[in-house]
Write a protein that holds these residues in place. Structure first.
Motif, PDB file in Angstrom:
ATOM      1  N   GLU A   7       0.851  -1.199   0.000  1.00 40.91           N
ATOM      2  CA  GLU A   7       0.000   0.000   0.000  1.00 40.91           C
ATOM      3  C   GLU A   7       0.882   1.242   0.000  1.00 40.91           C
ATOM      4  OE1 GLU A   7      -3.095   1.391   0.061  1.00 40.91           O
ATOM      5  OE2 GLU A   7      -2.237   3.300   0.714  1.00 40.91           O
ATOM      6  N   SER A   9      -0.737   4.511  -1.337  1.00 31.00           N
ATOM      7  CA  SER A   9      -1.588   5.482  -2.044  1.00 31.00           C
ATOM      8  C   SER A   9      -1.431   6.915  -1.550  1.00 31.00           C
ATOM      9  CB  SER A   9      -3.052   5.068  -1.944  1.00 31.00           C
ATOM     10  OG  SER A   9      -3.518   5.237  -0.632  1.00 31.00           O
ATOM     11  N   THR A  79      -1.666  -1.380  -4.329  1.00 24.33           N
ATOM     12  CA  THR A  79      -2.741  -0.403  -4.509  1.00 24.33           C
ATOM     13  C   THR A  79      -2.528   0.328  -5.832  1.00 24.33           C
ATOM     14  OG1 THR A  79      -2.863  -0.096  -2.139  1.00 24.33           O
ATOM     15  CG2 THR A  79      -3.914   1.579  -3.490  1.00 24.33           C
ATOM     16  N   HIS A 111      -8.015   0.976  -3.675  1.00 23.87           N
ATOM     17  CA  HIS A 111      -7.761   1.313  -2.268  1.00 23.87           C
ATOM     18  C   HIS A 111      -9.029   1.243  -1.403  1.00 23.87           C
ATOM     19  CE1 HIS A 111      -5.659   3.328   1.038  1.00 23.87           C
ATOM     20  NE2 HIS A 111      -6.682   4.149   1.147  1.00 23.87           N
ATOM     21  N   GLY A 114     -10.023  -2.151  -0.598  1.00 22.74           N
ATOM     22  CA  GLY A 114      -9.185  -2.583   0.518  1.00 22.74           C
ATOM     23  C   GLY A 114      -9.805  -2.174   1.846  1.00 22.74           C
ATOM     24  N   ASP A 301      -4.825   3.469   6.673  1.00 23.38           N
ATOM     25  CA  ASP A 301      -4.150   2.742   5.583  1.00 23.38           C
ATOM     26  C   ASP A 301      -3.157   1.701   6.088  1.00 23.38           C
ATOM     27  OD1 ASP A 301      -5.625   4.318   3.975  1.00 23.38           O
ATOM     28  OD2 ASP A 301      -3.970   5.603   3.299  1.00 23.38           O
ATOM     29  N   GLY A 303      -1.081  -2.335   4.686  1.00 20.82           N
ATOM     30  CA  GLY A 303      -0.850  -3.302   3.614  1.00 20.82           C
ATOM     31  C   GLY A 303      -1.730  -4.532   3.741  1.00 20.82           C
ATOM     32  N   ILE A 306      -4.850  -4.644   1.625  1.00 18.43           N
ATOM     33  CA  ILE A 306      -4.536  -4.763   0.195  1.00 18.43           C
ATOM     34  C   ILE A 306      -4.164  -6.216  -0.135  1.00 18.43           C
ATOM     35  CG2 ILE A 306      -3.024  -3.938  -1.684  1.00 18.43           C
ATOM     36  CD1 ILE A 306      -5.062  -1.834  -0.474  1.00 18.43           C
TER      37      ILE A 306
END
Ligand code: ATP
Ligand code: MG
Ligand code: FE
Length: 344
Positions: A7, A9, A79, A111, A114, A301, A303, A306
């Motif tokens: 991830e 983004s 992502t 994203h 996710g 956010d 990982g 994702i």
């Protein structure tokens, strides 16, 4: 199937390993918050460069901690959007290159998908269909999720996202950037009903949100104080939080009644808000709806979400082509169109 997730983004570099049989094997996260705080917001170019610096060390740590050999990894998820183009391209090029080197499929994950699927990392995990309240830094949406990739947008914010409103209001009250969590913390010291802010767009039908006016109300209330005490600041924070939480709960109630869905999933950074989690739990009990959240660290956010979303996509035979791309803007209804189907 064991999948590596990446991830990048925005301002968090996250990597994780998810196994379809064993669940989450490990994850590593580096937040750039301190880097951007001095500028009062995310500086895109600095974000990209920091992802470049951190991504390989994080991957090395992840593989070492989970004692994983590359041969054990069956796919790589990164992502692909939406987000900052430079930041996205770091994760996308690293992910795509690793997959090519290891000879495994790669998948560019949306994203927000996710975020929506992050509660599936928990036990018990929600099953489809469910109503999702996605409340992140960039989005406030109510989505009817009928299956993987079957997302019906029921309503969203016409201006600021809830997380954005938290951050901007925190800034106004002198709590720094990004101050959403600090504002929530301060609100815990505040007394209810000392100040009152309206619940935007709740007195008309529909499931749209608007949060940009609230910060103006807060600014007016704050500026009108002659010698504001720390308690006054906390009382204002409390009134702001109550207004946002109430508004979100009112719209969730409406959406649950309209859709008759039996499960509610809360995702995104504002989902870490204790007051929101509590109030939605109460709503769930009242309506006999089961409420699901990711653990606090997977609201923002990471990982892991994702890797999980990528694993589900790859298991369904989808993958992204070699000529990968990142999509700074990418509608959730157009996710499937970007994938090719593996020939079985
Ligand atoms: P998007 O996913 O829409 O691109 P993002 O990735 O920046 O946006 P997230 O990482 O999901 O958003 O969430 C960050 C947001 O969550 C920030 O706006 C932050 O203020 C907010 N937030 C984090 N903790 C809390 C909390 N306890 N209460 C309220 N807001 C919070
Ligand atoms: Mg962030
Ligand atoms: Fe996010």
């Amino acid at each position: 199937m064991r999948v590596l997730g990446i991830e990048t983004s925005c301002d968090e570099t996250g990597v994780a390993l998810y196994d379809s049989e064993q669940g989450l094997l490990g994850h590593e996260l580096y937040s750039q918050v301190a880097l951007h705080a001095q500028y009062g917001g995310v500086v895109p170019e600095l974000a990209s460069r920091d992802h470049v610096r951190k991504i390989i060390p994080l991957l090395t740590t992840l593989l070492a901690k989970t004692a994983t050999r590359p041969q054990q990894i069956a796919g790589v998820a990164y992502t692909a959007g939406p987000g900052l183009i430079g930041a996205l391209l770091v994760g996308a090029s690293v992910g795509r290159s690793i997959a090519w080197t290891w000879g495994v499929p790669a998948i560019g994950v949306h994203h927000l998908e996710g975020h929506l699927l992050a509660p599936l990392l928990e036990t018990p995990a929600p099953t489809f269909p469910f109503l999702a309240l996605l409340v992140s830094g960039g989005h406030t949406q109510l989505v009817a999720v009928r299956g993987m990739g079957e997302y019906q947008l029921l309503g969203e914010s016409v201006d600021d996202a809830a997380g954005e409103a938290f951050d901007k209001t925190a800034k106004l009250l002198g709590l720094g950037y990004p101050g959403g969590a600090a504002l929530a913390h301060l609100a815990e010291q505040g007394h209810p009903n000392v100040f009152h802010f309206s619940r935007p767009m709740t007195n008309r039908p529909g499931l749209a949100f608007s949060f940009s006016g609230l910060k103006t109300h807060v600014l007016t209330a704050w500026k009108s104080q002659e010698n504001p005490s720390e308690q006054t600041r906390a009382d204002i924070a409390r009134a702001f939080e109550d207004a946002v939480v109430d508004t979100l709960v009112i719209k969730c109630r409406r959406a649950l009644k309209e859709t008759r869905l039996q499960r509610l999933v809360v995702a995104g950074g504002v989902g870490a808000n204790k007051q929101l989690r509590h109030q939605l739990q109460v709503l769930g009990q009242e309506l006999n709806v089961k409420v699901f959240y990711p653990r606090i660290e997977f609201c923002t956010d990471n990982g892991a979400m994702i890797a999980l979303a990528g694993c589900l996509r790859l298991q369904a035979g989808q993958q992204s082509p070699l000529n990968f791309n990142a999509h700074p803007r990418w509608l959730m209804t157009q996710i499937d169109a970007t994938y090719s189907q593996l020939k079985s």
